[in-house]
Design an enzyme around this catalytic site. Structure first.
Site, PDB file in Angstrom:
ATOM      1  N   GLU A 162      16.335 -78.537 -85.358  1.00  0.00           N
ATOM      2  CA  GLU A 162      16.225 -78.377 -86.810  1.00  0.00           C
ATOM      3  C   GLU A 162      16.995 -77.147 -87.278  1.00  0.00           C
ATOM      4  O   GLU A 162      16.458 -76.265 -87.957  1.00  0.00           O
ATOM      5  CB  GLU A 162      14.757 -78.312 -87.232  1.00  0.00           C
ATOM      6  CG  GLU A 162      14.019 -79.614 -87.002  1.00  0.00           C
ATOM      7  CD  GLU A 162      12.601 -79.615 -87.532  1.00  0.00           C
ATOM      8  OE1 GLU A 162      12.063 -80.701 -87.813  1.00  0.00           O
ATOM      9  OE2 GLU A 162      12.011 -78.522 -87.657  1.00  0.00           O
ATOM     10  N   CYS A 170      21.191 -66.002 -94.187  1.00  0.00           N
ATOM     11  CA  CYS A 170      20.977 -64.631 -93.707  1.00  0.00           C
ATOM     12  C   CYS A 170      21.875 -63.698 -94.510  1.00  0.00           C
ATOM     13  O   CYS A 170      23.066 -63.979 -94.681  1.00  0.00           O
ATOM     14  CB  CYS A 170      21.282 -64.524 -92.219  1.00  0.00           C
ATOM     15  SG  CYS A 170      21.103 -62.834 -91.578  1.00  0.00           S
ATOM     16  N   GLU A 319      12.115 -87.266 -85.007  1.00  0.00           N
ATOM     17  CA  GLU A 319      10.718 -86.829 -85.127  1.00  0.00           C
ATOM     18  C   GLU A 319      10.067 -87.484 -86.338  1.00  0.00           C
ATOM     19  O   GLU A 319      10.673 -87.593 -87.397  1.00  0.00           O
ATOM     20  CB  GLU A 319      10.621 -85.305 -85.322  1.00  0.00           C
ATOM     21  CG  GLU A 319      11.002 -84.446 -84.155  1.00  0.00           C
ATOM     22  CD  GLU A 319      10.791 -82.956 -84.467  1.00  0.00           C
ATOM     23  OE1 GLU A 319      10.004 -82.639 -85.382  1.00  0.00           O
ATOM     24  OE2 GLU A 319      11.434 -82.118 -83.814  1.00  0.00           O
ATOM     25  N   GLU A 367       1.206 -74.926 -84.392  1.00  0.00           N
ATOM     26  CA  GLU A 367       1.174 -76.364 -84.641  1.00  0.00           C
ATOM     27  C   GLU A 367       0.010 -77.063 -83.941  1.00  0.00           C
ATOM     28  O   GLU A 367       0.060 -78.270 -83.711  1.00  0.00           O
ATOM     29  CB  GLU A 367       2.516 -76.979 -84.225  1.00  0.00           C
ATOM     30  CG  GLU A 367       3.660 -76.496 -85.104  1.00  0.00           C
ATOM     31  CD  GLU A 367       5.026 -77.021 -84.680  1.00  0.00           C
ATOM     32  OE1 GLU A 367       5.803 -77.403 -85.562  1.00  0.00           O
ATOM     33  OE2 GLU A 367       5.322 -77.037 -83.468  1.00  0.00           O
TER      34      GLU A 367
END
EC number: 3.2.1.23
Length: 676
Positions: A162, A170, A319, A367
C-alpha cells in the site's frame, strides 16, 4: 498520455502464472509460534486457499541491526506453502523500516506539512525521497530476490505494501531537494515555473530553484500551483521508489512484479493512471467504507476503476475483508452472505483473484480487531464455514478467468483533478469531487448499467454514453477528445464545476464552463453556491442543493430550471445538439430520485442496452470472451428475484431452461455460452 515520471520498459517476465480464479490471503507467520505454521497450511488447503502473500512486514524479522539477513523462518514458510501446492505472493519486506534503522538514521523519518516529524511506532515511517532509506531497503530487496528469484513456488512479487498510504506527502528538506529537481525537469526554466504557478500574485516570483521548498503550512493559504505540483511530484516520487524495487527484483526473477493499489474512497495521493503501466498485473485493496451513504455502490465503482487501470484486462483483488475492519469510527461486521456478494462483485467486474487481509486474526497490535479468514473464535465459527464455502465456489469458477467485462458507458475520473478541485480556496468547501463521482456513478449503478472508468483524454469511441462528473481541471487535448466523441454521435453528461482550469490551474477566461462552453452550448457568468442546509426547487418538481450558477444558453435547450434561490429562472439542466451527438449539462446537485430519472432518460435516448432485470438492487454484469460468456446476478435485496435467462448456473450446478431465481442476498452465475 505518457506518465510524468520517466518510463522504463519492463524486462520480459513470465506473467502472473495462476490457473483459474485465485483465492488467497495475507499471512504473517512471524506473529505466531512456528508450531502453528503447519496447521495453518493444512487449514489453507481445507479452505481452498491457493495464493498466499508473505513477508509483507518481514523486515525486522529478517534483519537485525548487525545487517545479517536470516532466512531460516521465511525458508520454512516458503517450503511449507510450496509443498502444499499453494502459490506465493512474495513481499519484499520493506513496507515499514525496523526500529533499529530509524534509531540509527532518524533523518529517514517523514515530515508533515506543519514541519513536525512523524515518528516510528506505526508503519511507513520513512520519507520517499530519502536516499538512506532507499539504500537499506534495496539492499534487503536484493537479498530476498536473489534467494527466491527462481523459486518455483513464487507466482508474483509484491513490492512494499500500500505504497503512499500514510507517507506519500513528505515535506522535509530531502523532499524539498527532490521536488526542486522534479520541477527543473518539468519546466526547464524558472521563468516557465513562474508562469505556471502565477507567481506575480502576492509577490511570489522566484529567481532561482534554490528558493523553492515544499508547500508547508503558511500563515495564509498556499500557492495552489505549488501545492498541485507537489501532489504530482509526490505521486511520481513514490512511483520512482516502486520502480527501484521492481528493477532490483527483475535482475533475479522473471516472475511478474506488482504492488497493491488503494482505489478507494479515502485514499487520493497517488495518480494510479500514471502507475498502472508499470505493474505487470494490476492489484487493488478494497474495504467497504460505512462512512459513505452507499458502500456497495462504492465497491462496484472501485472495482470498475481498477479494471480501467488494467485497460480492461483481468486484475487481482489483493486485499478485502471477511467482516469488520478496525479503522472506521464504527466497524460494522458483514451479514450472512455479504462476504460472498462482495467477493463475487469484484470477480464480476473483472478480478481474476480474490484475496483477504488476513489469514489469522492478530492477537496483538493495531489490527487485532480486524476480521480474518481464521477469526479469534477459530474454525468453529460461522465466519470460517462461510470462508470454506466461498473457497469451494471460487475453485469452481476457474473457467471465468481471462474473460473481460462488457460495458458501453464510461465515466471519466482523474486523481489529478481530485487534487486540484479540492484546493484550499474554492467556491464551496461543501462541494467535494468524489461526491459528484459517487452520485453520478450511483445513479448508473442503480439503473443497472455496467461502467468503464477511464482517464481524461481516453479513446471514447466505443461508448454510447460518457459521463463527466466535476472535471474542474482538464487539458485542451482531453476536452477536444470529448467534443470529438459527441460530434461523432456520442452522448455526454457533464456536471457543474467542470472545464474551469487548464493543467496549471489557470482559469479559462470568457465564462464557465471554460473548456466545455461550445460542447455544452452554455455560458456561466457566476457561481452561486448554496449553504449546506439550503435547497432550491426546479420547475420539474425536483429539488437541488449545494450549487447553482447564473447560466445562459447559447446553443443548448433548457430541460429544467431553478424556480427559486440565487439563480431563480436560470436553466439547471440543459441539452445541446452537437454534430450528430448530444451533450447534457447538470448545473447543480440534484436529489437522487431526480438524478436517477435524468440518467434513465439519457440512457434510453442513447440506446444503452441493459438486461431487463438489472437495477433496483440487482447487479447484472457480463464477462465474455470470443468463445464463452457469463452473466453475474448479484442480489443485494431482501427478497428473491426471478431473472429470465438460459444456461448453466455455476453456483448451484443446475441448468436454467428459461429463468433462474436469485435468493435474497445471494449470487448466481450463468454460463450463457461455452467454449467449443
Amino acid at each position: 498520455m505518457e506518465s510524468r515520471a520517466q518510463r522504463h520498459p519492463a524486462a520480459p517476465h513470465d506473467g502472473f502464472a495462476h490457473e483459474g480464479i485465485a483465492f488467497g490471503c495475507d499471512y504473517n507467520p512471524e506473529q505466531w509460534d512456528e508450531s502453528v505454521w503447519a496447521e495453518d497450511v493444512a487449514l489453507m488447503q481445507a479452505a481452498h486457499i491457493d495464493l498466499v502473500a508473505i513477508n509483507i512486514f518481514g523486515w525486522s524479522h529478517l534483519q537485525g541491526p548487525d545487517g545479517i539477513v536470516d532466512f531460516t523462518g521465511l525458508d520454512t514458510v516458503v517450503g511449507l506453502l510450496h509443498d502444499a501446492g499453494i502459490r506465493i505472493n512474495l513481499g519484499t519486506g520493506t513496507a515499514s523500516p525496523p526500529p533499529w534503522l530509524t534509531t540509527r538514521h532518524p533523518e529517514i523519518l517523514p515530515m508533515a506539512q506543519d514541519g513536525t516529524t512523524r515518528f516510528p511506532g506505526g508503519r511507513q515511517a520513512w520519507c520517499p525521497s530519502s536516499p538512506v532509506f532507499r539504500r537499506y531497503a534495496l539492499e534487503l530487496v536484493e537479498q530476498v530476490a536473489a534467494r527466491y528469484g527462481d523459486h518455483p513456488g513464487v507466482a508474483v512479487w509484491h513490492v512494499s505494501n500500500e505504497l503512499g498510504c500514510h507517507n506519500a506527502l513528505c515535506y522535509c528538506d530531502e523532499s524539498a531537494a527532490a521536488f526542486r529537481r522534479w520541477l527543473e525537469a518539468r519546466y526547464g526554466t524558472i521563468e516557465r515555473l513562474n508562469a505556471a504557478w502565477g507567481t506575480t500574485f502576492w509577490s511570489q516570483r522566484y529567481y532561482g530553484w534554490d528558493e523553492i521548498g515544499t508547500p508547508r503550512l503558511t500563515l495564509s493559504t498556499r500557492n495552489p500551483g505549488q501545492v498541485l505540483d507537489f501532489q504530482r511530484f509526490s505521486s511520481d516520487e513514490v512511483l520512482g521508489y516502486y520502480l527501484a524495487e521492481a528493477e532490483t527484483i527483475r535482475r533475479h526473477s522473471r516472475v511478474a512484479v506488482t504492488t497493491n493499489f488503494m482505489v478507494t474512497a479515502h485514499i487520493r495521493n497517488l495518480d494510479y493512471w500514471d502507475w498502472a503501466g508499470h505493474v505487470d498485473v494490476v492489484a487493488n485493496d478494497h474495504y467497504l467504507d460505512h462512512r459513505l451513504e452507499d458502500p456497495t455502490a462504492e465497491l462496484a465503482f472501485a472495482a470498475d476503476a481498477t479494471r480501467g487501470l488494467a485497460q480492461g484486462a483481468p486484475w487481482l483483488l489483493m486485499e478485502h475483508s471477511t467482516g469488520a475492519v478496525n479503522w472506521q469510527p464504527l466497524n460494522l461486521t458483514k451479514g450472512p452472505g455479504e462476504m460472498v456478494r462482495n467477493s463475487l462483485t469484484h470477480v464480476a467486474r473483472g478480478a481474476d483473484g480474490v484475496c483477504f487481509f488476513q489469514w489469522r486474526a492478530s492477537q496483538q497490535g493495531s489490527e487485532k480487531f480486524h476480521s480474518a479468514l481464521v477469526p479469534h473464535a477459530g474454525t468453529d465459527s460461522a465466519s470460517w464455514r462461510e470462508v470454506v464455502e466461498l473457497g469451494d465456489l471460487v475453485d469452481r469458477l476457474g473457467e471465468v478467468a481471462g474473460t473481460r467485462v462488457e460495458a458501453d458507458v464510461a465515466l471519466v475520473f482523474s486523481w489529478e483533478n481530485w487534487w486540484a478541485a479540492e484546493a484550499e480556496m474554492r467556491p464551496s468547501h461543501d462541494v467535494a469531487y468524489l461526491d459528484q463521482v459517487h452520485a453520478l456513478y450511483g445513479a448508473l449503478h442503480a439503473a443497472g448499467v455496467t461502467v468503464d472508468v477511464v482517464r481524461p483524454g481516453a479513446d471514447l469511441s466505443g461508448y454510447r454514453v460518457v459521463v463527466v462528473p466535476g472535471l474542474y481541471l482538464v487539458s485542451d487535448a482531453a476536452a477536444t477528445e470529448l467534443d470529438d466523441y459527441v460530434q461523432a454521435g456520442g452522448t455526454a453528461v457533464v456536471t457543474f464545476f467542470s472545464g474551469i482550469v487548464d493543467e496549471d490551474d489557470r482559469v479559462r477566461l470568457g465564462g464557465y464552463p471554460g473548456a466545455f462552453r461550445d460542447l455544452l452550448g452554455v455560458r456561466v457568468e457566476e457561481f452561486a453556491p448554496l449553504r449546506a442546509d439550503e435547497s432550491v426547487a426546479l420547475s420539474s418538481g425536483a429539488t437541488a442543493r449545494l450549487w447553482t450558477e447564473r447560466l445562459t444558453t447559447t446553443t443548448a435547450t433548457a430541460v429544467d430550471s431553478f424556480v427559486d434561490g440565487p439563480a431563480s429562472g436560470v436553466p439547471a439542466v440543459t441539452r445541446n445538439a452537437r454534430g450528430t451527438g448530444t451533450a447534457w449539462y447538470v448545473a447543480t446537485t440534484l436529489d437522487s430520485k431526480s438524478l436517477g430519472g435524468l440518467v434513465e432518460r439519457v440512457l434510453a435516448e442513447a440506446g444503452v442496452d441493459r438486461h431487463p432485470a438489472a437495477g433496483n438492487g440487482l447487479d447484472v454484469v457480463r464477462r465474455s470472451a470470443a468463445d464463452r460468456s457469463y452473466l453475474f446476478l448479484i442480489n443485494h435485496r431482501t427478497d428473491d428475484v426471478d431473472v429470465d435467462v438460459v444456461g448453466h448456473e455455476l453456483v448451484t450446478g443446475t441448468w436454467a431452461d428459461a429463468s433462474v431465481t436469485v435468493p435474497a442476498g445471494a449470487v448466481r452465475i450463468i454460463r450463457e455460452r461455452s467454449a467449443a
